[in-house]
Design an enzyme around this catalytic site. Structure first.
Site, short mmCIF file in Angstrom:
data_model
loop_
_atom_site.label_atom_id
_atom_site.label_comp_id
_atom_site.label_asym_id
_atom_site.label_seq_id
_atom_site.Cartn_x
_atom_site.Cartn_y
_atom_site.Cartn_z
N CYS A 135 -4.39 4.15 -1.66
CA CYS A 135 -3.06 3.60 -1.95
C CYS A 135 -2.97 2.17 -1.44
O CYS A 135 -2.74 1.93 -0.25
CB CYS A 135 -1.98 4.46 -1.31
N CYS A 138 0.44 1.30 0.02
CA CYS A 138 0.64 1.82 1.38
C CYS A 138 -0.10 0.99 2.42
O CYS A 138 0.43 0.71 3.50
CB CYS A 138 0.15 3.26 1.47
N ASP A 139 -1.34 0.61 2.12
CA ASP A 139 -2.23 0.08 3.16
C ASP A 139 -2.69 -1.35 2.97
O ASP A 139 -3.36 -1.90 3.84
CB ASP A 139 -3.48 0.98 3.25
#
Length: 329
Positions: A135, A138-139
């Site tokens: 992701c 997300c990261d």
């Protein structure tokens, strides 16, 4: 084997499931949530979470523990078990658990989530959450000024690569073929971006890294045409080869779309069967964020509460109480 009846059964324990349990419990629906094989869902294999409102940083597993505690505090019953059979063709609905317990319910919220597809490498599993991710949204923030790689050739891979250019100094897209499957407009954006380089006809055979502290330092590549192997330095590996929604329980019972995601009515969590609702990554092939899953969990609980109120007034079919033991807290 125990049997019990509930107004509302929630299957799955990620942000969608726990949020649904919180809202349903506050509405005095007395929900029962069955956690599944991975209590807490995908966030339990995530390290830092920096995009959950009100928390500047929290570990993924800790966030899920807090959600579970919140649901319990509101009065939801949480059962550590796995539903391995769900019959939506009977009223009340009937769920059979791995333990042998049977639960009947007037309404069901499905929040079983989705899993990223991985390469299947032992080294990849070792560094998940420590340099290997599925992701970018997300990261990606953690890779400011660093070199990263994206693996895949479809829309998701190209979108992830483009997004990562906001942070990384260089993004290398690795694909097994010599052309992408992504939409042409996305391919054009990719090719025009000076931060992105493509490596064709290649596969990752090993993720390289250090143990102290645990982290990725590179990948070993194999050219599928020549067999030649090489090493590419990188700080992050983003696997973007698709997701698999956990819809096995309902694949022959509910309407699905886009490769197995449960289809819901626009603007709601209602599925193709009245009384069955779906929330989170099980239905969402676009956003796949914890906060959007939680929002859908709220929606599902409200939809279920309204359904139950309407149908209890109209006279909902009663379960065969001779076959069902009273629920125990």
């Amino acid at each position: 084997m125990a049997q019990q009846h509930r107004k509302l059964l929630i299957i799955g324990s990620g942000p969608a499931g726990y949020t649904a349990a919180i809202y349903a419990a506050r509405a005095m629906v007395e929900p029962l949530l069955v956690q599944g094989m991975q209590p807490g869902g995908q966030l339990t294999i995530t390290t830092e979470v920096e995009n959950w409102p009100s928390l500047i940083e929290i570990q993924g597993p800790e966030l899920m523990v807090k959600m579970e505690e919140h649901a319990r505090a509101m009065g939801a019953e949480i059962k550590f078990d796995t539903v391995n059979k769900l019959d939506l063709g009977v009223r009340p609905f009937r769920a059979t658990c791995d333990s042998g317990d049977v639960i009947t319910a007037d309404a069901v919220i499905l929040a079983t989530g989705a899993q990223a597809k991985w390469l299947g490498l032992p080294s990849e599993e070792k560094f998940q959450g420590f340099g290997v991710s599925a992701c970018a949204t997300c990261d990606g923030f953690f890779y400011r000024g660093k070199q990263v790689v994206v693996i895949g050739g479809g829309n998701t891979a190209v979108e992830e690569a483009l997004f990562l250019t906001n942070f990384a100094s260089k993004v290398t897209l690795i694909h097994r073929r010599n052309e992408l499957r992504a939409e042409k407009i996305l391919q054009q954006r990719l090719m025009k971006n000076p931060k992105i380089e493509c490596v064709w006809d290649s596969e990752v055979v090993e993720v390289l890294g250090e143990d102290t502290p645990l982290g990725v330092t590179g990948i070993k590549l194999r050219n599928l045409k020549t067999g030649a192997e090489s090493v590419l330095d990188t700080s992050g590996v983003f696997v973007a080869i698709g997701h698999s929604p956990a819809s096995e329980l309902v694949k022959d019972q509910l309407e699905l779309h886009d490769g197995g995601y449960v289809k819901v009515e626009p603007g709601s969590t209602r599925t193709s069967i009245p009384g069955v609702f779906a929330a989170g990554d099980l239905t969402d092939h676009i956003y796949r964020q914890a906060v959007t899953s939680a929002g859908m969990g709220c929606m599902a609980a409200l939809d279920a509460e309204r359904y139950l109120a309407e149908h209890h007034e109209a006279g909902m079919p009663a379960p065969d109480m001779a076959q069902i033991e009273p629920a125990t807290a």
